[in-house]
Design an enzyme around this catalytic site. Structure first.
Site, PDB file in Angstrom:
ATOM      1  CE1 TYR A 124       2.075   4.764   1.972  1.00 25.71           C
ATOM      2  CE2 TYR A 124       4.112   3.951   2.923  1.00 25.71           C
ATOM      3  CZ  TYR A 124       3.203   3.977   1.886  1.00 25.71           C
ATOM      4  OH  TYR A 124       3.424   3.210   0.771  1.00 25.71           O
ATOM      5  CE  LYS A 173       1.756  13.781 -11.094  1.00 22.58           C
ATOM      6  NZ  LYS A 173       2.276  13.609 -12.457  1.00 22.58           N
ATOM      7  CG  ASP A 206       4.488  11.551 -13.787  1.00 25.53           C
ATOM      8  OD1 ASP A 206       5.286  12.324 -13.214  1.00 25.53           O
ATOM      9  OD2 ASP A 206       3.530  11.965 -14.471  1.00 25.53           O
ATOM     10  CG  ASP A 230       6.618   1.841   0.466  1.00 23.16           C
ATOM     11  OD1 ASP A 230       7.542   1.007   0.429  1.00 23.16           O
ATOM     12  OD2 ASP A 230       5.482   1.567   0.905  1.00 23.16           O
TER      13      ASP A 230
END
Ligand code: NAD
Length: 371
Positions: A124, A173, A206, A230
């Site tokens: 972002y 990740k 995930d 988010d």
């Protein structure tokens, strides 16, 4: 001492939930003076910008804000006011507790999680562009810095230690994004060593999403980067009863800005229909921040009792649910008045009760819920 609060009503359902929250805040008797400033779609035509300088000036002056949601046009149009506020005021720590209230409106009556989201960088950061004139490909840059990772991870450990939480889980990740995810992971491991008494662990985002839906009780404080935070904070809000009951706060070095997890829900704008609880629980968080712990607990308990009674609740909580009967939905303003009415009456010593699957009650033993 009177506390000045910058109040940004926002767009869509924002003005309705903001005035509900203001009613409840005023009912606590805490001396608050509201400085109302407009931002978002509502001022775009008049001011030529959705984030006028006077909004930033007001927050810099009061160092305290209560904000409704602000619309961000999808695909084109002005950039997000929410992202701009966080970046320009360096409001780096987004704290989003997801607590099931009275066991209502959720499949997880005892859900109690906290998402700590880095709020100034990551995907972002606003660094994105088209690769060619034809717009056949684009790039959005994921910026992760050691400085921002250190302060958000330290914030999560400090929060967990202060509020007696049982574990901090880093979500990343790093297997695929070896540079940015890898840096966040490395910083997490280093800072975790500074808190040997606090259990810590890591999850890939995930896997984390699946684990949260399957066994949320195994998790407590999650710390993560901007985009993942988010998404996971909406997921956790869903576990705890929905966006209507999920508050949040943004902290910088000096400024604190309280805003719900939910957006402006334009389809409900102007209907006096939206659930005011998320914005009202922002008031609870704000009062704790100011040191008015008793009044903050009154707000929490008044919300809890109104939802537990399930007589004056908005549409999202009026459904049959999993633990209690359906009821006729009330308006946003009616629910706010009911909560405000209860503030002076609530018994701070009475054990809280939540509804359970079999329609009975169970006592609430987790005192961190009210912290
Ligand atoms: P949203 O959170 O506004 O609404 C999604 C759905 O959640 C709604 O349709 C409604 O069913 C439910 N919901 C949300 N708030 C509720 C409430 N208080 N009571 C009852 N139900 C509620 O998400 P969206 O539709 O994806 O976004 C709408 C706009 O809000 C977009 O412009 C988005 O950019 C913006 N947004 C702003 C913020 C913020 O200001 N911090 C956060 C998220 C989204």
């Amino acid at each position: 001492m009177t506390h000045k609060v910058t109040l940004i009503p926002g767009d869509g359902i924002g003005p309705e939930v903001a005035s509900a929250a203001r009613l409840v805040a005023d009912a606590t008797g805490v001396p608050l003076e509201w400085e109302v400033v407009e931002a978002g779609e509502s001022v775009m035509a008049k001011e030529g910008t959705p984030l006028p300088q006077y909004v930033l000036d007001s927050l810099k002056r009061t160092r305290l804000g209560l904000k409704g949601p602000i619309t961000t046009p999808i695909g084109s149009g002005f950039r997000s006011v929410n992202v701009a506020l966080r970046q320009q005021l360096d409001l780096y720590a987004s704290l989003r507790p997801a607590r099931a209230i009275a066991g209502e409106g959720t499949r997880y009556p005892d859900a109690d999680l906290v998402v700590v989201r880095e709020a100034t960088e990551g995907l972002y950061s606003g660094v994105e562009h088209w690769i060619d004139k034809e717009h056949s490909a684009g790039e959005t840059i994921n910026i992760i810095t050691r400085k921002a990772s250190e302060r958000i991870i330290r914030f999560a450990f400090e929060y967990a230690a202060k509020y007696g939480r049982k574990k901090v889980t880093a979500v990343h990740k790093a297997n695929i994004m070896k540079v940015t995810g890898g840096l966040f992971q490395e910083v997490f491991r280093t800072i975790a060593r500074e808190y040997p008494g606090m259990p810590s662990e890591e999850r890939l985002v995930d896997n984390m999403s699946m684990q949260l839906v399957k066994k949320p009780e195994e998790y407590d404080v999650l710390v993560t980067t901007n985009l993942f935070g988010d998404i996971l904070s909406d997921l956790c809000a869903g576990l705890a009863g929905g966006l209507g009951v999920a508050p949040g706060a943004l902290f910088g070095k000096e400024i604190a800005l309280f805003e719900p997890v939910h957006g402006s829900a334009p389809k409900y704008a102007g209907q006096d229909k939206a659930d005011p609880v998320a914005e009202i629980l922002c008031v609870e968080m704000m009062l704790h921040h100011l040191g008015y712990h008793e009044q903050a607990r009154r707000v929490f308990r008044a919300v809890w009792e109104v939802i537990y009674e399930k007589k004056v609740v908005t549409y999202d909580l009026a459904l049959p649910g999993y633990t209690a009967w359906p009821t006729t939905p009330s308006k946003c303003s009616e629910m706010a008045r009911e909560i405000a009415k209860k503030i002076p009456e609530v018994d701070l010593d009475r054990p809280l009760k939540r509804r359970t699957w079999n329609g009975g009650d169970s006592p609430v033993t987790d005192s961190a819920l009210e912290a």
